[in-house]
Design an enzyme around this catalytic site. Structure first.
Site, short mmCIF file in Angstrom:
data_model
loop_
_atom_site.label_atom_id
_atom_site.label_comp_id
_atom_site.label_asym_id
_atom_site.label_seq_id
_atom_site.Cartn_x
_atom_site.Cartn_y
_atom_site.Cartn_z
N LYS A 92 0.74 -1.35 -0.13
CA LYS A 92 -0.20 -0.65 -0.03
C LYS A 92 0.91 1.51 0.02
O LYS A 92 0.32 2.27 -1.00
CB LYS A 92 -1.08 -0.39 1.41
CG LYS A 92 -0.44 0.13 2.98
CD LYS A 92 -1.50 0.25 3.83
CE LYS A 92 -0.75 0.12 4.39
NZ LYS A 92 -0.02 1.26 5.08
N THR A 93 1.87 1.11 0.74
CA THR A 93 3.00 2.71 0.81
C THR A 93 3.43 2.89 -1.23
O THR A 93 3.29 3.97 -0.92
CB THR A 93 4.25 2.27 2.24
OG1 THR A 93 3.33 1.63 2.83
CG2 THR A 93 4.65 3.55 1.88
N ASP B 24 -3.50 7.41 4.92
CA ASP B 24 -3.01 5.70 5.14
C ASP B 24 -3.77 5.58 6.34
O ASP B 24 -4.32 6.43 6.99
CB ASP B 24 -1.09 6.15 4.99
CG ASP B 24 -0.68 4.62 4.90
OD1 ASP B 24 -1.31 3.11 4.74
OD2 ASP B 24 0.81 5.16 6.07
N GLU B 25 -3.93 3.76 6.30
CA GLU B 25 -4.50 3.86 7.66
C GLU B 25 -5.60 4.24 7.72
O GLU B 25 -5.93 4.12 8.79
CB GLU B 25 -3.36 3.47 8.59
CG GLU B 25 -2.08 2.97 9.11
CD GLU B 25 -1.78 1.66 8.86
OE1 GLU B 25 -3.11 1.07 8.32
OE2 GLU B 25 -1.20 1.46 8.22
N GLN C 292 -7.72 -4.87 9.25
CA GLN C 292 -6.87 -4.48 10.31
C GLN C 292 -7.49 -3.53 11.33
O GLN C 292 -6.14 -2.49 11.64
CB GLN C 292 -5.51 -4.52 9.57
CG GLN C 292 -4.92 -5.93 8.71
CD GLN C 292 -3.26 -5.52 7.73
OE1 GLN C 292 -2.44 -5.21 9.04
NE2 GLN C 292 -3.43 -5.15 6.64
N ARG D 180 2.01 -11.49 10.30
CA ARG D 180 2.87 -11.08 10.44
C ARG D 180 4.01 -12.23 9.82
O ARG D 180 5.44 -11.29 10.04
CB ARG D 180 3.88 -10.89 12.02
CG ARG D 180 2.44 -10.09 12.88
CD ARG D 180 2.60 -8.56 11.39
NE ARG D 180 1.01 -8.40 11.41
CZ ARG D 180 0.85 -7.53 9.88
NH1 ARG D 180 1.78 -6.74 10.11
NH2 ARG D 180 0.08 -7.33 9.60
#
Length: 688
Positions: free
Chosen positions: A31-32, A219-220, A250, A607
């Site tokens: 995503k970044t 973002d987020e 998330q 993770r």
């Protein structure tokens, strides 16, 4: 800019420049990369003659913001310097620096830290004759914060639903707000609420900000609360060029106000937008993703996604039942040792858990085996007493109205100004209707102070006034060294320490403040001032979840699932896979949030890049007794073909619980018919 290396959904998100856009970015989906490419594409395409200063990108931590800015400058060159990349709260603080006076605050305002907030609440509770020892001021502060983030003042709940804390919060809230304003301060939540007020109440400011920031990226987005959503809606203006990037799967911060409905109902807030789903994962092997997909699919309200990867197969997820928590810790330490000997570096290994208390047995066992480790989330540097004292000096020097900080340092180090003197000065302040500082400047005029106390107060006032002038000239770290030397701060700190080691640690903390000031001055140059330093400190402390950087070289990382978000490791141990731990049973007085617990489980699983262990204890000691534990319901969601069950041989007391009988019966049934080509699920005891 070359977009050929982006996958098709990533490319679609990058080139969709007009109108609302929701990018559903699953775990490890890049995503970044999408956000940075989209900003550079905006700069290159320049629709409507867009300049860098017309773009606002909002992240949730200062670290993420600085990393994104660096990446943009690397990709687009110096022209990207004009893009504003910051947190919601930092953006709000910038708005308030320019225009807070329009709402009745002084132009030079301070951001109250948690210590200030709690002191105000305790004072307000005492004024309402509420025992601040019987009722927890932190809980009241949490309820105030929740109310602010939802955009409403705290109200008592109907009879039979609420409790004493709801009523107390309702009572002290007006006093709390008044006290903040009276001392020229705002709290962390005001950094969102007051900018929204400015935009709603002042049309010239609304036009100014919506005209400047014509492209917004968040973002987020799943971590936004209602106050942030409201600010975003106002900032979007008529063009509504809002790109929100996030993953409802998330959303794990509801306890601090995050509202999953912001992302689920995006189209209601920004109608007519486009939705792009990023489902290709670049982090984990397919075996890990299949486990994560199976767990999260059971959540009733979510945006359907199915994460996949080119990294097919991979080792099966190991589901391990240990006799007790000590054996669980020994098993984890043994496996860590084994995998390190096979070439996995310690800093590519993590142990995740739901609550901090679960770390202790793991720590002890790793110490026994001489395995270096780091626990993320220890005591915060700026919470240490000696550091708080130095910061309180800064606050009083900047703002004489800050009576909380003033009370903290008026006799630190000891200068002969005792409690009797302070109480009588407070009395004169109340009777005359003036500030405490005003009374302190005339302390020698009062006959009711102890002998010599008035003179001591006068000397303290002169000290503060002198250093206020000194700090105006710059050189913050140099002036601070002089101040600490003049008041004998180091000697007093050393004298109050319980040992030489403790004294050394405390003095290093003081040096840490000086180092922090020097870094700030170097970064800000001529703009550096004590006030901007304090406000930056308040923002940094509240926005960074942890003080330590996870993954210290040569050490295994131990942390909560909340702390692990956004990180990745080759080998992950997710411990405590039991009911009441994962999913957690809920905090005292609060209902269990099963959907969020499932999202936490999903975050923990994703993770892992290659190897994942899900461990649990059959019994745990509680209040001195061995208590049987029920396996986590999430383990039953794992497909037979992706998991391998390991039941460690060990004597146990009593018969299995009905839940355990059902759990293992289900697993045995599923493992009777392994899928073609898959290794059969097995038991076997690992080498000890």
């Amino acid at each position: 800019m070359d977009l050929s290396k982006l996958n098709p959904p990533q490319r679609e998100a990058v080139v969709t420049l007009q109108g609302p856009l929701l990018v559903l970015a699953g775990a490890g989906s890049g995503k970044t990369r999408v956000i940075t490419h989209r900003i550079v594409h905006l700069l290159n395409e320049r629709p409507d003659h867009i300049l860098a200063r017309n773009i606002l990108a909002v992240t949730f931590t200062n670290k993420a913001a600085s990393e994104m800015k660096e990446r943009l400058v690397h990709m687009a060159g110096p022209r990207a310097q004009g893009v504003l990349v910051c947190t919601f709260h930092a953006f709000g603080a910038e708005m308030l620096r320019e225009d807070i006076h329009r709402l009745g605050w002084p132009k030079k305002f301070a951001i109250a830290d948690m210590g200030d907030q709690l002191a105000i609440i305790r004072r307000a509770m005492r004024e309402h004759r509420i025992d601040d020892r019987a009722f927890d001021a932190r809980k009241v502060l949490t309820l105030i914060s929740k109310a602010k983030n939802s955009g409403a003042a705290p109200e008592p709940k109907p009879e039979g639903i609420g409790d004493d804390y709801d009523l107390i919060t309702h009572m002290v809230y007006p006093d709390y707000q008044l006290a903040l304003k009276a001392q020229g301060s705002v709290d962390f939540d005001d950094l969102l609420l007051l900018p929204s007020r400015l935009l709603r109440e002042h049309s010239d400011l609304y036009l100014k900000y919506t005209h400047r920031f014509r492209y917004l990226l968040v973002d987020e987005f799943q971590d936004t609360n209602l106050a942030q959503l409201e600010l975003l809606k106002l900032m979007a203006g008529q063009s509504r060029n809002v790109c929100a990037v996030g993953d409802d799967d998330q959303c794990i911060y509801s306890w601090r106000g995050a509202e999953v409905r912001n992302i689920l109902n995006f189209d209601d807030f920004f109608p007519g937008g486009k939705e792009v789903r990023l489902e290709q994962n670049y982090r984990s092997v397919q075996m890990v993703l299949d486990a994560a997909n199976a767990v999260i699919a059971k959540n009733p309200e979510r945006k359907a996604k199915q994460m996949w990867t080119d990294r097919k197969g991979g080792p099966k997820v190991k589901v391990v039942a240990c006799p007790n928590d000590e054996e669980e810790a020994r098993f984890v330490a043994h496996e860590i040792q084994k995998h390190m000997s096979l070439g996995i570096p310690a800093d590519d290994i993590a142990v995740l858990y739901r609550t901090n208390g679960q770390a202790h047995p793991i720590e002890e066992t790793l110490r026994e085996k001489n395995i270096g480790y780091e626990v993320v989330g220890g005591s915060e540097f700026f919470d240490r007493r000696e550091v708080k004292d130095v910061i309180a000096y800064f606050k009083v020097i900047v703002n004489r109205l800050d009576e909380i900080s003033l009370m903290r340092i008026i006799n630190v180090p000891s200068r002969g100004i005792g409690d009797v003197t302070v109480e009588r000065l407070h009395g004169h302040s109340r009777s005359e209707g003036v500030t405490l500082w005003t009374v302190m400047r005339r302390a020698t005029e009062f006959d009711d102070l102890p002998p010599g106390a008035g003179e001591k107060v006068r000397e303290f006032v002169e000290l503060i006034e002198r250093y206020r002038a000194a700090y105006e000239q710059g050189q913050l770290a140099t002036v601070t060294r002089k101040l600490l030397e003049e008041i004998g701060f180091r000697d007093a700190t050393r004298a109050h320490a319980t040992s030489a080691t403790s004294a050394d640690k405390k003095l290093k903390s003081v040096d840490g403040v000086l180092d922090s000031l020097e870094r700030f001055e170097k970064r800000e140059g001529p703009k550096a001032s004590l006030l901007t330093y304090l406000n930056r400190l308040s923002l940094d402390n509240r926005q960074e979840d942890e003080e330590e950087v996870p993954g210290a070289k040569g050490r295994v990382t131990l942390m909560t699932i909340h702390s692990s978000k956004g990180l990745e490791y080759r080998l992950v141990f997710f411990i405590g896979m039991e009911e009441d731990l994962m999913p957690h049973g809920g905090m005292q007085g609060e209902a269990q949030n099963l959907e969020e617990e499932r999202r936490l489980c999903y975050v923990g699983i994703t993770r892992a890049k290659e190897l994942l262990y899900l461990t649990r204890a059959v019994t745990r000691v509680k209040r001195g007794k061995e208590v049987p534990r029920t396996p986590s319901r999430f383990l039953e969601d794992l497909p037979a073909e992706v998991s391998e069950v390991i039941a460690m041989d060990a004597p146990r007391q009593g018969d299995p619980t009905p839940e355990e009988k059902n759990f293992f019966a289900n697993l045995k049934e599923r493992f009777k018919k392994p899928t073609p080509g898959a290794a059969p699920g097995g038991g076997g005891v690992p080498g000890r």
